[in-house]
Design a protein around this motif. Structure first.
Motif, PDB file in Angstrom:
ATOM      1  N   UNK A  89      25.403  37.268   7.110  1.00 23.48           N
ATOM      2  CA  UNK A  89      23.965  37.057   7.210  1.00 23.48           C
ATOM      3  C   UNK A  89      23.354  37.961   8.278  1.00 23.48           C
ATOM      4  N   UNK A  90      22.139  38.375   8.026  1.00 22.83           N
ATOM      5  CA  UNK A  90      21.387  39.214   8.960  1.00 22.83           C
ATOM      6  C   UNK A  90      20.060  38.513   9.258  1.00 22.83           C
ATOM      7  N   UNK A  91      19.781  38.318  10.554  1.00 23.89           N
ATOM      8  CA  UNK A  91      18.554  37.616  10.936  1.00 23.89           C
ATOM      9  C   UNK A  91      17.545  38.520  11.647  1.00 23.89           C
ATOM     10  N   UNK A  92      17.806  39.806  11.642  1.00 22.62           N
ATOM     11  CA  UNK A  92      16.875  40.718  12.288  1.00 22.62           C
ATOM     12  C   UNK A  92      17.617  41.853  12.950  1.00 22.62           C
ATOM     13  N   UNK A  93      16.956  42.483  13.919  1.00 26.43           N
ATOM     14  CA  UNK A  93      17.552  43.609  14.636  1.00 26.43           C
ATOM     15  C   UNK A  93      17.270  43.472  16.126  1.00 26.43           C
ATOM     16  N   UNK A  94      18.239  43.891  16.925  1.00 30.43           N
ATOM     17  CA  UNK A  94      18.087  43.925  18.379  1.00 30.43           C
ATOM     18  C   UNK A  94      18.097  45.390  18.808  1.00 30.43           C
ATOM     19  N   UNK A  95      17.048  45.787  19.491  1.00 30.21           N
ATOM     20  CA  UNK A  95      16.894  47.172  19.934  1.00 30.21           C
ATOM     21  C   UNK A  95      17.225  47.243  21.426  1.00 30.21           C
ATOM     22  N   UNK A  96      18.256  48.008  21.733  1.00 32.29           N
ATOM     23  CA  UNK A  96      18.753  48.110  23.099  1.00 32.29           C
ATOM     24  C   UNK A  96      18.439  49.500  23.639  1.00 32.29           C
ATOM     25  N   UNK A  97      17.759  49.554  24.767  1.00 35.41           N
ATOM     26  CA  UNK A  97      17.514  50.825  25.439  1.00 35.41           C
ATOM     27  C   UNK A  97      16.366  51.646  24.905  1.00 35.41           C
TER      28      UNK A  97
END
Length: 525
Positions: A89-97
């Motif tokens: 499952x994918x619940x979104x995206x986390x953008x790091x940096x």
């Protein structure tokens, strides 16, 4: 009483649709066209012609929530899909940096909309909330899905029905296994005729339509409508019709990618339920969790780093485990066709265009294209030109808006540490339409009125998440604490706090749920 005209007596009736090319795009197209309801009771013959010698790209491992509807429409159950494709499952995206590159620089773009999005716009209230909680993330304040991701939890429980859950979700999947599942379903359950052979010649009709395809072994495949899913080769839309390709490398600089599949070190290793996009000196790393492995890669600009240095950077990101793993290099020609439907040919997938996979738009565009084609399939050739004009207008808009949204992630960065980030934030690389919106959004938060098109691929809440996640500086009017809007916002945020607590307490670990689904299955709808 009126009688429905028999299809046998209608001139120019569309009976045979030929999909050229396999992979995820080709087999999604074939399934959508062959599935019940493609065009009422008319008999449609669907054929897919696929080369045995041309490999598929096989990367697009992230989807949108739209994939749930697609699977339901073509008749593939969620349990079967998750098991067959090593999916998660994918619940979104986390953008790091992406914001400034500092140690705590990270934000989420969840798949849930902000609380109460149908009733009010939370942005002005968020601006005021920052005064009390300066370290709080907008996504965490406005919704509960970030808390699920941070805790490694799933968006649903084993008792939830297929395609339903507490939180909105999409999937991460093995692209090769997905294509195999789609092939088997189309051929064995929906009656799609699978033709294996190399196209050596295209026979044209007097009116400029494609009449048939000639294969290397001498077979001829005739059709009334042809779907070009031949990938970067663009065999029909590009080589036969010569429809120009419109590059956007002056806006989006990434033109290379290196992919690496990373096995889990242990069988019970946690599986992230979101994509992780980590900014680097000349691009960004992707990292997604599947059932049996991680899919990782580096999307970068060859003008800012060479291929060998990029591969070294990816190996450093993965760590010691990367020493024994192979990579695959991919060239990205960012842009799209000037037209997607020409005569009786429609380009779908990579033949229509390609952009860096920052927001996983590739498979979504395939789904949207096939929804538009299958749901409004012309009955006759005489109606096809109207359908083509509508399709081209819609998808030019969609591609332009996706390019704009991807650029947003770069345009408002505060990073100046490398030439890649400085060049991306340069005003001359930002589309005029985005410049205008950013100027407006400094004073007024993104709202439905900013998006006049009937069906936007990225709606205003998506812009909210990125703008606030990136720390975009705003000067919104102060909302009086005694106003009805302020009271409504407080009620929604209070409700969200309760939902967050309940969801974190009730949702299972992501891997635990996937294991239970593989063993027991979900409730069929």
């Amino acid at each position: 009483m009126q009688k429905q005209q028999q299809t046998d007596s209608i001139p120019g009736i569309i009976r045979t649709i030929v999909v050229v090319g396999g992979g995820s795009a080709g087999w999604i197209a074939a399934n959508r066209l062959a599935a019940k309801g493609a065009r009422g009771s008319d008999d449609i013959v669907v054929k897919l012609v696929e080369s045995a010698t041309v490999p598929t790209i096989g990367v697009g491992e992230g989807t949108w929530p739209t994939m749930r509807n697609t699977l339901a429409k073509i008749g593939i159950g969620e349990t079967e899909f998750l098991r067959s494709c090593d999916a998660a499952f994918k619940q979104g995206a986390r953008f790091v940096g992406w914001k400034d590159g500092s140690p705590r620089d990270a934000y989420y773009h969840p798949l849930n909309p902000p609380a109460g999005a149908a009733d009010l716009n939370l942005s002005p209230h968020w601006q005021q909330a920052l005064a009390d909680t300066p370290d709080r993330d907008f996504a965490d304040w406005a919704d509960f899905q970030q808390a699920l991701c941070d805790a490694g939890l799933a968006p649903k429980t084993i008792t939830a029905p297929e395609f339903g859950g507490v939180a909105n979700y999409a999937y991460h999947l093995d692209a090769g296994k997905f294509a195999t599942l789609l092939h088997d379903h189309a051929v064995n359950r929906l009656g799609v005729e699978h033709v294996v052979g190399d196209v050596t010649n295209v026979v044209m009709a007097d009116n400029g339509d494609i009449a048939s395809l000639e294969l290397a072994d001498g077979r001829s495949i005739a059709g009334d409508l042809f779907i070009d899913c031949t990938g970067f080769a663009a065999l029909l839309i590009g080589k036969v019709y010569g429809v120009p390709f419109r590059p956007c490398n002056d806006v989006l600089f990434a033109d290379r990618a290196i992919a690496m599949q990373v096995p889990y070190l242990t069988e019970d290793a946690p599986i992230t339920s979101h994509t992780v996009s980590t900014a680097s000196d000349a691009g960004w790393f992707w990292d997604i969790g599947l059932w049996a492995r991680r899919g990782t890669g580096y999307v970068y600009s060859s003008a800012h780093i060479d291929d060998d240095a990029a591969e070294a950077a990816l190996r450093a990101y993965v760590g010691p485990q990367a020493e024994q793993l192979s990579t695959r290099r991919i060239t990205i020609e960012a842009g799209h066709r000037a037209r997607f439907w020409e005569k009786n040919c429609v380009a779908v997938g990579l033949s229509a265009g390609f952009l860096e996979p920052l927001e996983a738009s590739a498979l979504m565009l395939v789904e949207a294209s096939m929804d538009a084609i299958a749901d409004r399939l012309p009955r006759t050739r005489s109606a096809m030109d109207v359908a083509a004009r509508q399709f081209n207008d819609s998808f030019r808009h969609h591609w332009d808006r996706i390019i704009e949204f991807l650029k947003l992630h770069y345009a408002i960065t505060k990073r100046t540490d490398t030439a890649f980030w400085r060049d991306n934030a340069a005003l001359e690389s930002i589309p005029d339409s985005l410049k205008e919106r950013l100027e407006l959004w400094r004073q007024h938060p993104p709202a439905p009125q900013d998006f006049a098109h009937a069906r936007e691929v990225f709606s205003w809440p998506s812009y909210q998440y990125v703008l606030h996640g990136m720390g975009f500086e705003t000067q919104y009017p102060v909302v009086p604490a005694t106003s009805p809007d302020a009271a409504l916002a407080r009620r929604w945020i209070g409700r969200m706090e309760r939902m967050r607590g309940d969801a974190v307490a009730q949702m299972p670990r992501h891997r635990t749920l996937l294991r239970a689904i593989r063993e027991h299955g979900l409730q069929a709808v």
